[in-house]
Enzyme design. Structure first.
Site, PDB file in Angstrom:
ATOM      1  N   CYS A 118       0.806  -1.234   0.000  1.00  0.00           N
ATOM      2  CA  CYS A 118       0.000   0.000   0.000  1.00  0.00           C
ATOM      3  C   CYS A 118       0.842   1.289   0.000  1.00  0.00           C
ATOM      4  CB  CYS A 118      -0.920  -0.017   1.192  1.00  0.00           C
ATOM      5  SG  CYS A 118      -0.096  -0.194   2.794  1.00  0.00           S
ATOM      6  N   GLU A 177       4.274  -0.124  -2.160  1.00  0.00           N
ATOM      7  CA  GLU A 177       5.727  -0.121  -2.215  1.00  0.00           C
ATOM      8  C   GLU A 177       6.175  -0.713  -3.549  1.00  0.00           C
ATOM      9  OE1 GLU A 177       3.877  -0.294   1.501  1.00  0.00           O
ATOM     10  OE2 GLU A 177       4.171  -2.104   0.318  1.00  0.00           O
TER      11      GLU A 177
END
Length: 500
Positions: free
Chosen positions: A435, A437
């Protein structure tokens, strides 16, 4: 009546997944606690952890739902959330808070609370990783921690928010075991002072492979029993095919599209069960990994688009069945989500730089359009080579307004990875997960390490390092807002506070 694009089987599986209340499952905690009570101190830490996974997969309750084509759950049934007391042990208050909160609750029974109180908490008190981490921190750290300068995170879970490479769809666990043995045989016991530690880690990896193979064998046996008892000839044939799949995976490399998906799912369960990564373990660019199986199976006449889509939708249900493990303490009261942040990339480019959109890419779009689930989180990576048809289809789904797919720029992702030192080929194989990377999949772990409250640090910069909420001097005394004559002075003070 099935909705458009979603057949009756998928509708039923989806309804069970969406409508089953999320609940705590203490079976893993009980099996682990019993095993530690009997064996603690007998083995090295990695071997001990591996043996716990093997014990759990050998004894856990198996769930085999009506109509399922992909099997395996982390807990006893859909929406069951195992706990990980070796990381952070829920208090008696936690067990009540998680069950009673109005939104995003984790139901606990009276029996759960009694088991936690009498067996789980007494054994793990003083042993958890969280307690050991917090005990090692300085008083200044604890003051900042209590004031919310940074939040609880890494001490509540193992490293996560990363993604395996293509091997999670191509490699059987007997193959992993062979590679592990080969590596163990090459250890230099005479000259390498780390040989013992390496051997223990490799031994643990080998035991983990056994654990996954055992889980597959247990499901194979259960499938044969279910097939024997099944009276509907169509369902009987399906269950027998599931049993045939389990003769191959997870022990060996998959031979078909169906087997490749089942292999991935066992790997997903193992990664997220061995130690809670909360979770964001993702299948990566699933269209790239599945296309060779799809093409071979369609050419052989054993797969069509309707079946290929149905199998994807069964996998989507499996993802949705797995709520993110619940936190402890203050974070339990603040952090409210069921989403486990598995993130699937679709499209992009191939390792050689060609357009990565393929037939499975369109099936994944159809799958997310049919299922409309927040888990797994799906995105499309759009490059200069992406076909207009694919972009248009993704936009059709996005404009419906339920949040998927996200849109990412392939070239920007590749440049970010190259700037971080990756090879061009690895950069093209990678993408975004969690969320959100970005990493080179299969060749690095780009793990999330925790959160800092940067706006709070900026606020403290304006008040001479003083925190108005806690009423404490937490930062450096570098001046008040009125003392900074230029933006550069303010920026320099903020950077010093941030570094401190």
């Amino acid at each position: 009546m099935a909705t458009h694009g979603m057949n009756e089987r998928i509708q039923k599986l989806r309804d069970i997944s969406v409508n089953t209340p999320v609940h705590i499952d203490l079976e893993r905690a009980k099996i682990e606690t019993d095993f530690y009570r009997e064996n603690d101190g007998k083995y090295s830490i990695p071997v001990m952890r591996a043996m716990v996974l093997k014990e759990y997969f050998s004894k856990k309750t198996l769930y085999f739902g009506d109509g399922e084509l992909i099997v395996g759950e982390k807990g006893k049934d859909p929406q069951a959330s195992p706990t990980f007391p070796e990381l952070c042990c829920h208090s008696e208050e936690d067990m009540i808070v998680m069950s009673d909160r109005k939104l995003v609750s984790f139901h606990t029974t009276v029996e759960d609370r009694e088991l936690q109180k009498k067996e789980i908490i007494p054994f793990w008190e003083g042993r958890t990783i969280r307690e050991k981490i917090l005990a090692s921190m300085k008083p200044e750290w604890h003051e900042c921690y209590e004031a919310g300068v940074f939040t609880e995170f890494m001490e509540q879970r193992g490293p996560g928010h990363t993604c395996g490479g293509e091997q999670v769809f191509t490699t059987g666990y007997m193959d992993y075991k062979a590679k592990i043995k080969e590596t163990m045989d090459k250890l230099d016991w005479m000259n390498d002072p780390e040989a013992y530690d390496k051997n223990e880690e490799l031994k643990a990896m080998d035991i983990c492979c056994d654990a996954v193979i055992i889980l597959g064998e247990r499901y194979h046996k259960l499938a044969l029993e279910k097939a024997e008892a099944e009276t509907d000839p169509v369902r009987k044939a399906e269950i027998l095919q599931i049993a045939k799949n389990l003769e191959v995976v997870p022990a060996h490399a998959p031979q078909t599209y169906w087997q490749a998906i089942q292999l991935y799912w066992f790997t997903h369960l193992a990664v997220t069960t061995e130690l809670n990564p909360w979770d964001a373990f993702s299948p990566g660019r699933m269209d790239q990994h599945l296309i060779k199986y799809y093409e071979a199976d369609t050419e052989a006449g054993i797969l069509d688009d309707e079946k290929a889509l149905e199998l994807l939708e069964c996998l989507w249900v499996k993802f949705y069945n797995q709520p993110a493990p619940v936190k402890v303490g203050i974070t339990l009261k603040e952090s409210a989500t069921y989403t486990d942040f598995a993130n699937i990339n679709t499209g992009g480019v191939t390792p050689t730089g060609e357009n990565g959109v393929n037939a499975v890419s369109y099936l994944i779009l159809d799958c997310m359009d049919d299922m409309k689930l927040v888990q797994p989180n799906s995105n499309v990576t759009i490059s200069k080579k992406t076909p207009q048809r694919f972009l248009r289809r993704a936009c059709e789904i996005s404009r419906k307004g339920w949040g998927q797919p996200a849109f990412y720029n392939t070239e920007a992702q590749i440049m970010e990875l190259i700037n971080a030192g990756k090879t061009l080929e690895d950069a093209r194989r990678g993408g975004s997960s969690g969320c959100v990377e970005t990493g080179a999949w299969g060749s690095e772990a780009y793990i999330l390490t925790g959160y800092m409250n940067i706006p709070k640090i900026f606020q403290m910069t304006l008040f001479n390092g003083y925190d108005q909420v806690s009423g404490k001097q937490l930062g450096l005394k570098l001046g008040y807002a009125k003392d900074f004559k230029t933006y550069e002075e303010l920026w320099d003070a903020f950077k010093k506070q941030l570094e401190y």
